[in-house]
Enzyme design. Sequence first.
Site, PDB file in Angstrom:
ATOM      1  N   SER A   9      -5.620 -33.622 107.560  1.00  0.00           N
ATOM      2  CA  SER A   9      -4.556 -34.029 108.481  1.00  0.00           C
ATOM      3  C   SER A   9      -4.750 -33.400 109.851  1.00  0.00           C
ATOM      4  O   SER A   9      -4.945 -32.188 109.971  1.00  0.00           O
ATOM      5  CB  SER A   9      -3.186 -33.619 107.923  1.00  0.00           C
ATOM      6  N   HIS A  43       3.233 -32.663 111.204  1.00  0.00           N
ATOM      7  CA  HIS A  43       3.501 -32.008 109.920  1.00  0.00           C
ATOM      8  C   HIS A  43       2.558 -30.839 109.648  1.00  0.00           C
ATOM      9  O   HIS A  43       2.829 -30.007 108.780  1.00  0.00           O
ATOM     10  CB  HIS A  43       3.450 -33.022 108.766  1.00  0.00           C
ATOM     11  N   ASP A  83       4.191 -38.466 114.382  1.00  0.00           N
ATOM     12  CA  ASP A  83       3.515 -37.380 113.673  1.00  0.00           C
ATOM     13  C   ASP A  83       2.354 -36.824 114.482  1.00  0.00           C
ATOM     14  O   ASP A  83       1.308 -36.473 113.936  1.00  0.00           O
ATOM     15  CB  ASP A  83       3.023 -37.834 112.287  1.00  0.00           C
TER      16      ASP A  83
END
Length: 465
Positions: free
Chosen positions: A226, A122, A152
Amino acid sequence: MKRIANLLLVSLFSGAITLGAYKLFFEKDTYKWVAPTQETPLINTSNLPTSAKGAGINEVDFTLAAEKTVNSVVHVKNLTINQGPGSLADFFYGFERQQTPQVGTGSGVIISPDGYIVTNNHVIANSTKLQVTLNNNKTYEAEVVGADADSDIALIKIDTDESLPYLAFGNSDNAKIGEWVLAVGNPFNLTSTVTAGIVSAKARSLSPGRAQSFIQTDAAVNPGNSGGALVNTNGDLIGINTAITSQTGSYVGYAFAVPSNIAKKVVEDIMEFGNVQKGLLGIKGGDINPEAATELGIDDVEGVYVSEVTEESGAAEAGLQKGDIIKRIDNIEIHKFSELSGYLSSKRPGDIVAVQLDRDGKNITKNVTLKKQLSVILPMTGFTVKNLSKADQKKFGISKGVKITDVPAGYERYDLKNKVIIELDGNAINNIDDAKARFGEITRYGRTSFTMINENGEKEHMILQ
């Protein structure tokens, strides 16, 4: 004489009172408490000194792990160009739609001296341009090598002549609840930020029905973290920080990382095969809780209950049955479905796993050969399709095609389930890989049609609109 006798009597009486008072208030008896004799004390007490986090005799030094990690974690910028909605004037006069650039930021971890970087899918999704900044402020353009939306995890690459600092993958299966960990990343564009916490839980699933198995920590993680590193006190990479649970969008005490064993396997697959090789056991099932155990009439409250065995899967060939309860896999205890799916995420088709299960109170071990993914959800339509089994090939009289096993609610009225798709816009559909690729090329409905064969062997055509 009488007066003297009275005075003597009063003196004696006063002396007695004084002596009694002295005995009462100053010469108290000494009492000793004798505990009842017993082999085990009622309350066990530790004599070890109390220490705060990272203090005293249990002090943990984070400095070496932090120094090793910050230079291997990068800042990732994702430039995306979004086009505004078109108008009739755009259509008739050929005006270009307004383009709006957007910049997203995240983190990444260098995993090789020649510039391979692992991050979250993402973080780099839909990128027009990727820019990576090292801890020494050097900036590079990056290219996407491959990505996997399910886990992911994404792999990107920068070209550089210098040898870069990098992190080695640790074994996330060895991480223990309560173990100290560091989260390193770039929250809110604050580069090279290090936070500390402990492993709060393992094999955590955030979305019911999805094969997730996160490491949960209480190390502070915020937007921008992230794709960053979760490391142990040795500086070994045990996870890729991925998500937080929050009602505000910022950290409130819980953070989640993809285990390093899963991330490593995804990266190796992308490098070797160009995509992720998923080894499937071939069952459907779920956790056993007290309510489910009561409903099923079983005593177990831990393990994975097998509710269905997929036809022609490794599980079916090994003899797994509906009603089996999976307790271990390769000697790793399985308490819930996320532990099973997390372990299998580190395996490939062709790998053999030892599945220990409870069948009617008996312990049975089956060696299961994992197989390739048997079904996929097609882009644009949402159809779930699978490769044809031998029984399907015999029934429909064909050897190639994909069978529709499920459709979204909007397509239920068309009676598509159990039909076989053999062509899309005149192009043959041989298997689920063909189907996924062809349906992924659809840009709009109205010009797309596909050909199916029904259970009577008749051809049917459907136009997507």
